[in-house]
Design a protein around this motif. Structure first.
Motif, PDB file in Angstrom:
ATOM      1  N   PHE A 169      41.963 -57.063  17.470  1.00 12.28           N
ATOM      2  CA  PHE A 169      40.840 -57.760  17.060  1.00 12.28           C
ATOM      3  C   PHE A 169      41.331 -59.240  16.751  1.00 12.28           C
ATOM      4  N   MET A 170      42.606 -59.295  16.246  1.00 10.00           N
ATOM      5  CA  MET A 170      43.117 -60.769  16.063  1.00 10.00           C
ATOM      6  C   MET A 170      43.265 -61.664  17.224  1.00 10.00           C
ATOM      7  N   VAL A 171      43.541 -60.895  18.398  1.00  8.88           N
ATOM      8  CA  VAL A 171      43.642 -61.343  20.015  1.00  8.88           C
ATOM      9  C   VAL A 171      42.289 -61.863  20.182  1.00  8.88           C
ATOM     10  N   MET A 172      41.307 -60.720  19.897  1.00  4.65           N
ATOM     11  CA  MET A 172      39.910 -61.117  20.342  1.00  4.65           C
ATOM     12  C   MET A 172      39.146 -62.197  19.563  1.00  4.65           C
ATOM     13  N   ALA A 173      39.979 -62.724  18.347  1.00  4.31           N
ATOM     14  CA  ALA A 173      39.243 -63.725  17.572  1.00  4.31           C
ATOM     15  C   ALA A 173      38.193 -63.110  16.800  1.00  4.31           C
ATOM     16  N   GLN A 174      38.167 -62.022  16.279  1.00  2.00           N
ATOM     17  CA  GLN A 174      37.224 -61.462  15.531  1.00  2.00           C
ATOM     18  C   GLN A 174      37.663 -60.970  14.146  1.00  2.00           C
ATOM     19  N   PRO A 175      37.292 -61.811  13.038  1.00  2.00           N
ATOM     20  CA  PRO A 175      37.858 -61.787  11.777  1.00  2.00           C
ATOM     21  C   PRO A 175      37.478 -60.374  11.141  1.00  2.00           C
ATOM     22  N   VAL A 176      36.282 -59.899  11.528  1.00  6.10           N
ATOM     23  CA  VAL A 176      35.737 -58.795  11.009  1.00  6.10           C
ATOM     24  C   VAL A 176      36.511 -57.469  11.350  1.00  6.10           C
ATOM     25  N   GLY A 177      36.833 -57.328  12.371  1.00  6.13           N
ATOM     26  CA  GLY A 177      37.537 -56.171  13.005  1.00  6.13           C
ATOM     27  C   GLY A 177      38.976 -56.313  12.518  1.00  6.13           C
ATOM     28  N   PHE A 178      39.501 -57.573  12.452  1.00  2.00           N
ATOM     29  CA  PHE A 178      40.756 -57.416  12.188  1.00  2.00           C
ATOM     30  C   PHE A 178      40.899 -57.164  10.551  1.00  2.00           C
ATOM     31  N   TRP A 179      40.064 -57.521   9.607  1.00  4.83           N
ATOM     32  CA  TRP A 179      40.035 -56.964   8.362  1.00  4.83           C
ATOM     33  C   TRP A 179      39.777 -55.488   8.249  1.00  4.83           C
ATOM     34  N   ALA A 180      38.897 -54.996   9.244  1.00  2.84           N
ATOM     35  CA  ALA A 180      38.773 -53.629   9.131  1.00  2.84           C
ATOM     36  C   ALA A 180      40.093 -52.983   9.602  1.00  2.84           C
ATOM     37  N   GLY A 181      40.760 -53.329  10.415  1.00  7.03           N
ATOM     38  CA  GLY A 181      42.053 -52.837  10.828  1.00  7.03           C
ATOM     39  C   GLY A 181      42.972 -52.623   9.858  1.00  7.03           C
ATOM     40  N   MET A 182      43.041 -54.080   8.759  1.00  9.19           N
ATOM     41  CA  MET A 182      43.795 -54.148   7.882  1.00  9.19           C
ATOM     42  C   MET A 182      43.382 -53.082   6.637  1.00  9.19           C
ATOM     43  N   ALA A 183      42.257 -52.873   6.349  1.00  8.85           N
ATOM     44  CA  ALA A 183      41.606 -51.810   5.686  1.00  8.85           C
ATOM     45  C   ALA A 183      42.179 -50.385   5.962  1.00  8.85           C
ATOM     46  N   LEU A 184      42.336 -50.281   7.293  1.00  9.09           N
ATOM     47  CA  LEU A 184      42.612 -48.911   7.848  1.00  9.09           C
ATOM     48  C   LEU A 184      44.136 -48.741   7.529  1.00  9.09           C
ATOM     49  N   THR A 185      44.706 -49.788   7.665  1.00  9.97           N
ATOM     50  CA  THR A 185      46.339 -50.048   7.510  1.00  9.97           C
ATOM     51  C   THR A 185      46.622 -49.421   5.937  1.00  9.97           C
ATOM     52  N   LEU A 186      45.810 -49.956   5.080  1.00  9.64           N
ATOM     53  CA  LEU A 186      45.957 -49.740   3.476  1.00  9.64           C
ATOM     54  C   LEU A 186      45.782 -48.359   3.201  1.00  9.64           C
ATOM     55  N   LEU A 187      44.635 -47.889   3.938  1.00 10.10           N
ATOM     56  CA  LEU A 187      44.135 -46.433   3.997  1.00 10.10           C
ATOM     57  C   LEU A 187      45.150 -45.319   4.234  1.00 10.10           C
ATOM     58  N   ILE A 195      50.823 -42.636  10.840  1.00 10.63           N
ATOM     59  CA  ILE A 195      49.853 -42.501  11.967  1.00 10.63           C
ATOM     60  C   ILE A 195      48.621 -43.422  11.702  1.00 10.63           C
ATOM     61  N   ILE A 196      48.004 -42.960  10.504  1.00 14.05           N
ATOM     62  CA  ILE A 196      46.976 -43.878  10.263  1.00 14.05           C
ATOM     63  C   ILE A 196      47.125 -45.341  10.018  1.00 14.05           C
ATOM     64  N   ALA A 197      48.215 -45.343   9.342  1.00 15.74           N
ATOM     65  CA  ALA A 197      48.605 -47.151   9.316  1.00 15.74           C
ATOM     66  C   ALA A 197      48.808 -47.874  10.660  1.00 15.74           C
ATOM     67  N   PHE A 198      49.589 -46.930  11.586  1.00 16.29           N
ATOM     68  CA  PHE A 198      49.963 -47.526  12.854  1.00 16.29           C
ATOM     69  C   PHE A 198      48.589 -47.819  13.646  1.00 16.29           C
ATOM     70  N   ILE A 199      47.540 -46.986  13.558  1.00 16.67           N
ATOM     71  CA  ILE A 199      46.446 -47.251  14.146  1.00 16.67           C
ATOM     72  C   ILE A 199      45.634 -48.386  13.543  1.00 16.67           C
ATOM     73  N   GLY A 200      45.444 -48.493  12.409  1.00 17.34           N
ATOM     74  CA  GLY A 200      45.076 -49.682  11.884  1.00 17.34           C
ATOM     75  C   GLY A 200      45.957 -50.986  12.082  1.00 17.34           C
ATOM     76  N   PHE A 201      47.172 -50.787  12.214  1.00 21.20           N
ATOM     77  CA  PHE A 201      47.791 -51.903  12.758  1.00 21.20           C
ATOM     78  C   PHE A 201      47.449 -52.478  14.092  1.00 21.20           C
ATOM     79  N   CYS A 202      47.338 -51.632  14.853  1.00 21.55           N
ATOM     80  CA  CYS A 202      47.053 -51.663  16.424  1.00 21.55           C
ATOM     81  C   CYS A 202      45.537 -52.240  16.424  1.00 21.55           C
ATOM     82  N   VAL A 203      44.511 -51.756  15.694  1.00 16.56           N
ATOM     83  CA  VAL A 203      43.299 -52.299  15.536  1.00 16.56           C
ATOM     84  C   VAL A 203      43.135 -53.823  15.087  1.00 16.56           C
TER      85      VAL A 203
END
Length: 85
Positions: A29-47, A17-25
């Motif tokens: 953010f990738m669609v919104m072209a916001q790299p910081v948000g994208f990497w925050a979502g990737m960190a959440l996926t790894l978390l 569930i945590i990884a799925f939420i991170g993937f969605c985030v």
């Protein structure tokens, strides 16, 4: 796989569930072209993987079962030739 209880544990559900939420985030953010948000979502996926691993270590995952050794055929041996009289 449903019959083997594969993944039906609190550790598996929480980690996924945590990884799925991170993937969605990260995807949003990738669609919104916001790299910081994208990497925050990737960190959440790894978390999610880290949290699942910690919960498994705490005993909330699938118990380890003894593995059966695979069957090995006996080694082929040569029989001595029979002496003909």
């Amino acid at each position: 796989m449903a019959g083997s209880s594969h993944g039906h544990t609190p550790a598996a559900w929480t980690g996924v569930i945590i990884a799925f939420i991170g993937f969605c985030v990260a995807g949003a953010f990738m669609v919104m072209a916001q790299p910081v948000g994208f990497w925050a979502g990737m960190a959440l996926t790894l978390l999610g993987g880290v949290v699942g691993g910690i919960m498994r270590a705490m005993g909330l995952g699938q118990p380890k079962q003894a593995r059966a050794l695979p069957y090995t055929a006996p080694a082929a041996t040569r029989e001595p030739a029979a002496a003909e009289s």
